[in-house]
Design a protein around this motif. Structure first.
Motif, short mmCIF file in Angstrom:
data_model
loop_
_atom_site.label_atom_id
_atom_site.label_comp_id
_atom_site.label_asym_id
_atom_site.label_seq_id
_atom_site.Cartn_x
_atom_site.Cartn_y
_atom_site.Cartn_z
N LEU A 74 16.65 8.23 -2.95
CA LEU A 74 16.71 6.92 -2.30
C LEU A 74 15.87 7.00 -1.04
O LEU A 74 15.99 7.95 -0.26
N LEU A 75 15.02 6.00 -0.84
CA LEU A 75 14.15 5.96 0.34
C LEU A 75 14.42 4.66 1.08
O LEU A 75 14.21 3.57 0.53
N ILE A 76 14.89 4.76 2.32
CA ILE A 76 15.22 3.59 3.13
C ILE A 76 14.14 3.43 4.20
O ILE A 76 14.01 4.25 5.11
N LEU A 77 13.34 2.38 4.05
CA LEU A 77 12.23 2.13 4.96
C LEU A 77 12.63 1.04 5.93
O LEU A 77 13.07 -0.04 5.55
N THR A 78 12.43 1.31 7.22
CA THR A 78 12.89 0.41 8.26
C THR A 78 11.86 0.35 9.37
O THR A 78 10.75 0.85 9.23
N ASP A 79 12.23 -0.26 10.50
CA ASP A 79 11.29 -0.32 11.62
C ASP A 79 11.51 0.82 12.61
O ASP A 79 10.88 0.87 13.66
N ALA A 80 12.40 1.74 12.28
CA ALA A 80 12.61 2.95 13.09
C ALA A 80 11.94 4.13 12.38
O ALA A 80 11.94 4.21 11.16
N LYS A 130 0.84 -1.20 0.00
CA LYS A 130 0.00 0.00 0.00
C LYS A 130 0.87 1.25 0.00
O LYS A 130 0.61 2.21 -0.73
N ALA A 131 1.92 1.24 0.84
CA ALA A 131 2.81 2.40 0.91
C ALA A 131 3.63 2.54 -0.36
O ALA A 131 3.85 3.65 -0.86
N ILE A 132 4.10 1.43 -0.91
CA ILE A 132 4.92 1.47 -2.13
C ILE A 132 4.07 1.91 -3.31
O ILE A 132 4.50 2.72 -4.15
N ALA A 133 2.86 1.37 -3.41
CA ALA A 133 1.97 1.74 -4.51
C ALA A 133 1.67 3.23 -4.51
O ALA A 133 1.59 3.86 -5.57
N ALA A 134 1.53 3.82 -3.31
CA ALA A 134 1.25 5.25 -3.22
C ALA A 134 2.40 6.08 -3.79
O ALA A 134 2.18 7.16 -4.36
N LEU A 135 3.63 5.58 -3.68
CA LEU A 135 4.80 6.30 -4.18
C LEU A 135 4.81 6.38 -5.71
O LEU A 135 5.42 7.29 -6.27
N THR A 136 4.17 5.44 -6.37
CA THR A 136 4.21 5.40 -7.84
C THR A 136 3.44 6.56 -8.47
O THR A 136 3.58 6.81 -9.67
N ALA A 137 2.63 7.28 -7.69
CA ALA A 137 1.92 8.45 -8.22
C ALA A 137 2.90 9.55 -8.61
O ALA A 137 2.65 10.31 -9.55
N ASP A 138 4.04 9.62 -7.89
CA ASP A 138 5.01 10.70 -8.14
C ASP A 138 6.36 10.21 -8.64
O ASP A 138 7.18 11.02 -9.10
N TRP A 139 6.61 8.90 -8.56
CA TRP A 139 7.94 8.38 -8.86
C TRP A 139 7.88 7.14 -9.73
O TRP A 139 6.92 6.37 -9.65
N LYS A 147 18.69 13.21 -2.81
CA LYS A 147 18.27 13.19 -1.42
C LYS A 147 17.91 11.78 -0.99
O LYS A 147 17.55 10.93 -1.81
N VAL A 148 18.02 11.56 0.32
CA VAL A 148 17.72 10.26 0.91
C VAL A 148 16.77 10.45 2.08
O VAL A 148 16.98 11.33 2.93
N GLY A 149 15.74 9.63 2.12
CA GLY A 149 14.83 9.63 3.26
C GLY A 149 14.98 8.34 4.04
O GLY A 149 15.15 7.27 3.45
N ILE A 150 14.96 8.44 5.36
CA ILE A 150 15.00 7.25 6.22
C ILE A 150 13.85 7.35 7.22
O ILE A 150 13.68 8.37 7.90
N GLY A 151 13.06 6.29 7.31
CA GLY A 151 11.95 6.30 8.24
C GLY A 151 11.15 5.02 8.15
O GLY A 151 11.57 4.05 7.51
N CYS A 152 9.98 5.02 8.78
CA CYS A 152 9.18 3.80 8.82
C CYS A 152 8.25 3.71 7.61
O CYS A 152 7.93 4.70 6.96
N LEU A 153 7.82 2.51 7.35
CA LEU A 153 7.01 2.21 6.18
C LEU A 153 5.74 3.05 6.11
O LEU A 153 5.38 3.58 5.04
N GLN A 210 5.61 10.59 2.92
CA GLN A 210 5.85 11.88 3.55
C GLN A 210 7.32 12.14 3.86
O GLN A 210 7.71 13.29 4.08
N ILE A 211 8.13 11.07 3.88
CA ILE A 211 9.53 11.22 4.30
C ILE A 211 10.32 12.10 3.34
O ILE A 211 11.05 13.01 3.76
#
Length: 313
Positions: free
Chosen positions: A223-229, A36-45, A279-285, A290-291
């Protein structure tokens, strides 16, 4: 207008959370949420997806070593197995969510240096969590090495740096045709060159470093790094703990982060920003879309974009 390209690095623990049973049904539920989160990203990327495999490759190694009748498969083959297994589940869910987009999973080999010092100093966490008694027994029985991972104990294996993504030209071609490519899963199948031939080696490459390396090779914009933090923190575990909203490579490079968890993510982010000015974003899924807008998580950029929670040196 052509969309910019985004490489998304999805952590293995986003697909199988800490302490959860290593079962296919559990992973399918988590993957459905991730998609769901990845699919939402395809609107802009234009999205290129790299996934982790720490829990999964560790389980395969455990099952593998318990089957006494045959010689255990090496880690490079186990990584290939996880690329197919996890890639299949991600591809199916993404195709269901995005029927208008071609979704392709590619077995991906990543070349490393056979003399990389990482082979002598294992740091990459794989497999389930253990208590100390279990870890001590496995250490004696199987010769495995273990380290603390927060409140847990997990097996660690060598994690050499990526030098070359063998299938990068094919990945570029698929992206140019509008495909969402799932590649370099688990950091890629680790291989070395010997006598001009590729050979697999016993290692698991960090997927964040491979994702950053891939992003450079395909000229990605971010680059977007999705983690549990939910963000990058300084002074973690102290009364001065603080989440960073924005930071620059020269600041982060002066700080120390856990070599088995946040450290490779910071290294990957700094390498990408320094090489590309992207740019690189790091955050939770859950915060994925928004990251990169600087609204959640941590945004790592060449120059400051916000004053709040910037590192003060």
């Amino acid at each position: 207008m052509t969309k910019p390209t985004l490489v998304v690095a999805l952590g293995g623990n986003a697909l199988l959370r800490r302490g959860e049973p290593l079962e296919a049904d559990v992973q399918r539920i988590n993957i459905a949420s991730a998609v769901k989160a990845i699919a939402a990203l395809t609107a802009d990327w234009n999205v290129v997806l790299v996934h982790g495999n720490g829990p999964q490759v560790g389980l395969l190694a455990l099952q593998n070593s318990d089957y006494k009748q045959v010689k255990p498969y090496p880690l490079d083959i186990l990584v290939a197995e996880t690329q197919g297994m996890i890639g299949y589940m991600l591809q199916q869910e993404l195709q269901n969510a995005l029927p208008e987009i071609s979704i392709v999973t590619m077995l991906t080999q990543v070349e490393v240096n056979s003399k990389d010092p990482a082979f002598l100093m294992p740091t990459k966490y794989i497999g389930p969590v253990y208590d100390k008694v279990e870890a001590d027994v496995l250490s004696i029985e199987k010769g495995w090495e273990f380290k603390n991972d927060g409140d847990y104990i997990r097996r660690v294996v060598p994690s050499p740096k990526p030098l070359n993504i063998i299938e990068s030209a094919s990945i570029k071609q698929l992206i140019s045709h509008g495909s969402l490519v799932i590649c370099a899963g688990g950091g890629g199948i680790p291989v070395v060159r010997k006598d001009k031939k590729l050979l697999g080696v016993e290692a698991v490459i960090d997927k964040d470093l491979s994702a950053a390396f891939l992003a450079e090779q395909i000229n990605a914009d971010a680059l977007l790094i999705l983690t549990d933090a939910d963000a990058v923190y300084i002074n973690w575990g102290t009364d001065k703990q603080m989440a960073l909203s924005n930071a620059q490579p020269e600041q982060l490079e002066k700080m120390e982060f856990d070599a088995g968890s946040m450290g490779p993510k910071i290294n990957a982010a700094c390498e990408f920003v320094n090489a590309t000015k992207g740019k690189v974003g790091i955050g939770c899924l859950a915060d994925g879309s928004q990251i990169l807008k600087g609204l959640k998580g941590t945004l790592i950029t060449e120059k400051p974009v916000a004053k709040k929670n910037n590192i003060k040196l």
